[in-house]
Design an enzyme around this catalytic site. Structure first.
Site, mmCIF file in Angstrom:
data_model
loop_
_atom_site.group_PDB
_atom_site.id
_atom_site.type_symbol
_atom_site.label_atom_id
_atom_site.label_comp_id
_atom_site.label_asym_id
_atom_site.label_seq_id
_atom_site.Cartn_x
_atom_site.Cartn_y
_atom_site.Cartn_z
ATOM 1 N N ASP A 145 -25.765 -1.943 50.877
ATOM 2 C CA ASP A 145 -25.725 -0.709 51.670
ATOM 3 C C ASP A 145 -25.680 -1.097 53.163
ATOM 4 O O ASP A 145 -26.426 -1.441 53.560
ATOM 5 C CB ASP A 145 -26.470 0.452 51.380
ATOM 6 C CG ASP A 145 -26.130 1.860 51.864
ATOM 7 O OD1 ASP A 145 -25.140 2.330 51.589
ATOM 8 O OD2 ASP A 145 -26.891 2.065 52.920
ATOM 9 N N ASP B 201 -24.246 7.776 48.065
ATOM 10 C CA ASP B 201 -22.996 7.385 48.663
ATOM 11 C C ASP B 201 -21.909 8.240 47.676
ATOM 12 O O ASP B 201 -21.142 8.827 48.418
ATOM 13 C CB ASP B 201 -22.547 6.005 48.412
ATOM 14 C CG ASP B 201 -23.348 5.060 49.313
ATOM 15 O OD1 ASP B 201 -23.814 5.606 50.475
ATOM 16 O OD2 ASP B 201 -22.907 3.842 49.210
ATOM 17 N N THR C 148 -20.261 3.400 55.635
ATOM 18 C CA THR C 148 -20.862 2.739 56.638
ATOM 19 C C THR C 148 -20.568 1.292 57.030
ATOM 20 O O THR C 148 -20.298 0.816 58.211
ATOM 21 C CB THR C 148 -22.315 2.623 56.586
ATOM 22 O OG1 THR C 148 -22.772 2.143 55.243
ATOM 23 C CG2 THR C 148 -23.025 4.068 56.595
ATOM 24 N N THR C 149 -20.312 0.325 56.129
ATOM 25 C CA THR C 149 -19.778 -1.002 56.128
ATOM 26 C C THR C 149 -18.449 -0.973 56.856
ATOM 27 O O THR C 149 -18.103 -1.709 57.815
ATOM 28 C CB THR C 149 -19.557 -1.619 54.780
ATOM 29 O OG1 THR C 149 -20.989 -1.477 54.160
ATOM 30 C CG2 THR C 149 -19.542 -3.240 54.967
HETATM 31 P P1 ADP Z 1 -18.701 1.127 52.632
HETATM 32 O O1 ADP Z 1 -20.082 1.193 53.243
HETATM 33 O O2 ADP Z 1 -17.476 0.928 53.857
HETATM 34 O O3 ADP Z 1 -18.484 2.614 51.938
HETATM 35 P P2 ADP Z 1 -18.458 -0.205 50.185
HETATM 36 O O4 ADP Z 1 -19.032 -1.535 50.078
HETATM 37 O O5 ADP Z 1 -18.661 0.764 49.765
HETATM 38 O O6 ADP Z 1 -18.217 0.072 51.800
HETATM 39 O O7 ADP Z 1 -16.796 -0.509 49.948
HETATM 40 C C1 ADP Z 1 -15.933 0.658 50.169
HETATM 41 C C2 ADP Z 1 -14.297 -0.174 50.099
HETATM 42 O O8 ADP Z 1 -14.392 -0.482 48.837
HETATM 43 C C3 ADP Z 1 -13.435 1.110 50.233
HETATM 44 O O9 ADP Z 1 -12.254 0.606 50.927
HETATM 45 C C4 ADP Z 1 -13.002 1.323 48.875
HETATM 46 O O10 ADP Z 1 -11.496 1.734 48.643
HETATM 47 C C5 ADP Z 1 -12.986 -0.023 48.312
HETATM 48 N N1 ADP Z 1 -13.073 -0.124 46.659
HETATM 49 C C6 ADP Z 1 -13.744 0.450 45.957
HETATM 50 N N2 ADP Z 1 -13.755 0.366 44.604
HETATM 51 C C7 ADP Z 1 -12.475 -0.489 44.611
HETATM 52 C C8 ADP Z 1 -11.754 -1.041 43.617
HETATM 53 N N3 ADP Z 1 -12.091 -0.848 42.374
HETATM 54 N N4 ADP Z 1 -10.707 -1.721 43.816
HETATM 55 C C9 ADP Z 1 -10.502 -2.008 45.333
HETATM 56 N N5 ADP Z 1 -11.051 -1.552 46.306
HETATM 57 C C10 ADP Z 1 -12.161 -0.719 45.987
HETATM 58 MG MG MG Z 2 -19.390 2.967 49.785
#
Ligand code: ADP
Ligand code: MG
Length: 529
Positions: A61, A384, A94-95
């Protein structure tokens, strides 16, 4: 007037000016973005953080990573603030926000090297950010059914350590949000997450009402009360308060006896006030003395002590009770109500359940897991998911994930740049390129060829496939909206505006003054005032 140099600042102030200041600041922001970069997306990696007392956190996270790190550079701290704001505003993304801010600054540096003035870049970035909001809205899809909400929860949890139980957990999330309310009335405040070590994540459950990690203060008390009239107290039901303890000198046995007697009398009198109020359940934020326990038990009152403040507030919301600090102005209407309060024992552990609350919106997610690290990381994933589902319900719209929305934004903002004259055009273009870093990083973290993916993704968007992104279930380019990889519009809106605000703020700094002497006592922070 003398000709000598005039000192307007004390010696201990270090000063960095102009291009050097910008270079330093941009570097700090890039370092922060690079730290969280590898965690983005379902194939992102986790980080292990160990603090100075040896506590370990394993997490994916972004907000947690940045919060737990001991960051000193003032600009790096501003980056951490972005992540925190994103977390508190929408609970996810957040990322993405930190990464985007880092990329915006990295690309701004290219323009600075070409002698483009920061104010021009700032103006271009602002224009692009406004355009992005417009495009985001036009690309949003209304939520039409519950399966879409479930997709949002699943997308939020994909790739986290909670992944294996994401079906179960997304059901819990949707259930919790449904109980809590509709549309704009949904509040994270109504949802309590109670963590229990032991068992597996799959044994986690959703409970209507409030669950407390407490047992009744005394085994003589009833372990179950129906038609509960709940009193919430934030004062101790005991005499000695460690903070205010005073010395009493007694010289004779009679004096001691009379002192004990007066103490007991006092406890009897406060217990009496509670009994007279008509309460049959007492939740006390502080301690309850044995003597008071005895009187309460005799009156068949169920009482728990040392309840945390946040639980007290949740109980107040759930049962409509008022938290009382003075037993003398106890009124009947200050009591809350619940259908049933009971203590349930399972082996060593005991939990207190407050069910059928007056406010039907109160729910508790009882999280189980093998180790504290797993439970904590699962909690972050659930938060989240909850944040995303609540955000989606509030705005009622979603966008295609897996970098699809970023690719489309990038394409349309580039088109917009071409309609502009002047040097701002260059900044608008760099803003568009910065957005590509999201699909690019998703690909990179999944071990795919980012260059190939970006080229193909651009081609798809040029040919009108506006919801094409990276599907990391199949590792291919896909219509992610159809594939159920979706995110709330609100999360993206917030991430893009937070990132561009932070980037422009950092770009406008050309003078950094750090006063070294005034390191804040133990935190080692620089005093920026
Ligand atoms: P954040 O802290 O920004 O939420 P995450 O590590 O949760 O970071 O990643 C979010 C990103 O991962 C988003 O751009 C989301 O669309 C993408 N994502 C989540 N699941 C999938 C998937 N199955 N295939 C492709 N992208 C995905
Ligand atoms: Mg996320």
């Amino acid at each position: 007037m003398s000709d000598g140099p005039s000192y307007v600042m004390p010696e201990n102030v270090s000063r960095t000016l102009g291009r050097d200041a910008q270079r330093n600041n941009i570097l700090a922001a890039k370092i922060i973005a690079d730290i969280v970069k590898t965690t983005l997306g379902p194939k992102g990696m986790d980080k292990m953080l160990v603090d100075s007392s040896g506590n370990i956190i394993v997490t994916n996270d972004g907000a947690t990573i940045l919060q737990e790190m001991e960051i000193e550079h003032p600009v790096a701290k501003m980056m951490v603030e972005i992540a925190k704001t994103q977390e508190s505003e929408v609970g996810d993304g957040t990322t993405t926000a930190a990464l985007l801010a880092g990329k915006l600054l990295e690309n701004a540096e290219k323009l600075l090297d070409r002698k483009i003035h920061p104010t021009v870049i700032v103006k271009g970035y602002r224009m692009a950010a406004e355009k992005a909001v417009e495009i985001l809205k036009s690309q949003s899809v209304r939520i039409s059914d519950e399966s879409m909400l479930k997709n949002i929860a699943r997308t939020a949890m994909t790739g986290k350590s909670a992944e294996g139980s994401k079906e179960k957990l997304s059901d819990i999330i949707i259930g919790a949000v449904k109980y809590v309310g509709e549309g704009n009335s949904v509040s994270m405040e109504d949802i309590k997450i109670e963590k229990r070590k032991g068992g597996s994540i799959d044994e986690s459950e959703l409970i209507r009402g409030v669950v407390l990690d407490r047992e009744r203060a005394n085994a003589e008390m009833p372990n179950m009360i129906s038609n509960a009239r709940v009193l919430l107290l934030d004062i101790p039901l005991e005499i000695k308060n460690p903070e205010t303890e005073t010395r009493i000198s007694v010289s004779t046995p009679e004096q001691l006896a009379s002192f004990v007697a007066s103490e007991e009398k006092y406890l009897a009198s406060i217990s009496d006030k509670i009994i007279k109020s008509g309460a049959n359940v007492v939740f006390c934020q502080k301690g309850i003395d044995d003597v008071a326990q005895y009187y309460l038990a005799r009156a068949r009152i169920f009482a728990c002590r040392r309840i945390s403040r946040s639980d007290m507030e949740k109980l107040a919301r759930a049962t409509s009770a008022k938290i009382i600090s003075n037993l003398d102005d106890l009124k009947n209407e200050y009591l809350g109500s619940a259908e049933l309060v009971e203590e349930i024992r399972q082996g060593e552990e005991a939990l207190t359940y407050v069910r059928g609350c007056k406010n039907p919106h109160a729910v508790t997610i009882l999280l189980r897991g093998g180790t504290p690290h797993i439970i904590d990381e699962t909690e972050r994933a659930i938060r989240d998911g909850l944040g995303d589902v609540i955000a989606a319900l509030k705005s009622g719209t979603i966008v295609a994930g897996g970098g699809a929305i970023e690719a489309e934004l990038s394409r349309q903002i580039l088109g917009y740049a071409r309609t502009l004259g002047g040097r701002e055009q260059l900044a608008v273009q760099e803003f568009a390129y910065s957005l590509e870093s999201i699909p690019e990083t998703l690909a990179e973290n999944a071990g795919l060829d980012p260059l190939y993916i970006i080229t193909e993704l651009k081609r798809a968007h040029e040919s009108g496939k506006s919801t094409f992104g990276l599907n990391l279930f199949t590792d291919s380019l896909d219509n992610t909206l159809q594939a159920g990889i979706v995110e709330p519009t609100k999360v993206k809106l917030q991430a893009i505006s937070a990132a561009s605000e932070a980037a422009t703020m950092i770009l406008r700094i050309d003078d950094v003054l750090i006063s070294k002497m005034q390191k804040k006592h133990d935190e080692g922070q620089y005093n920026m005032e």
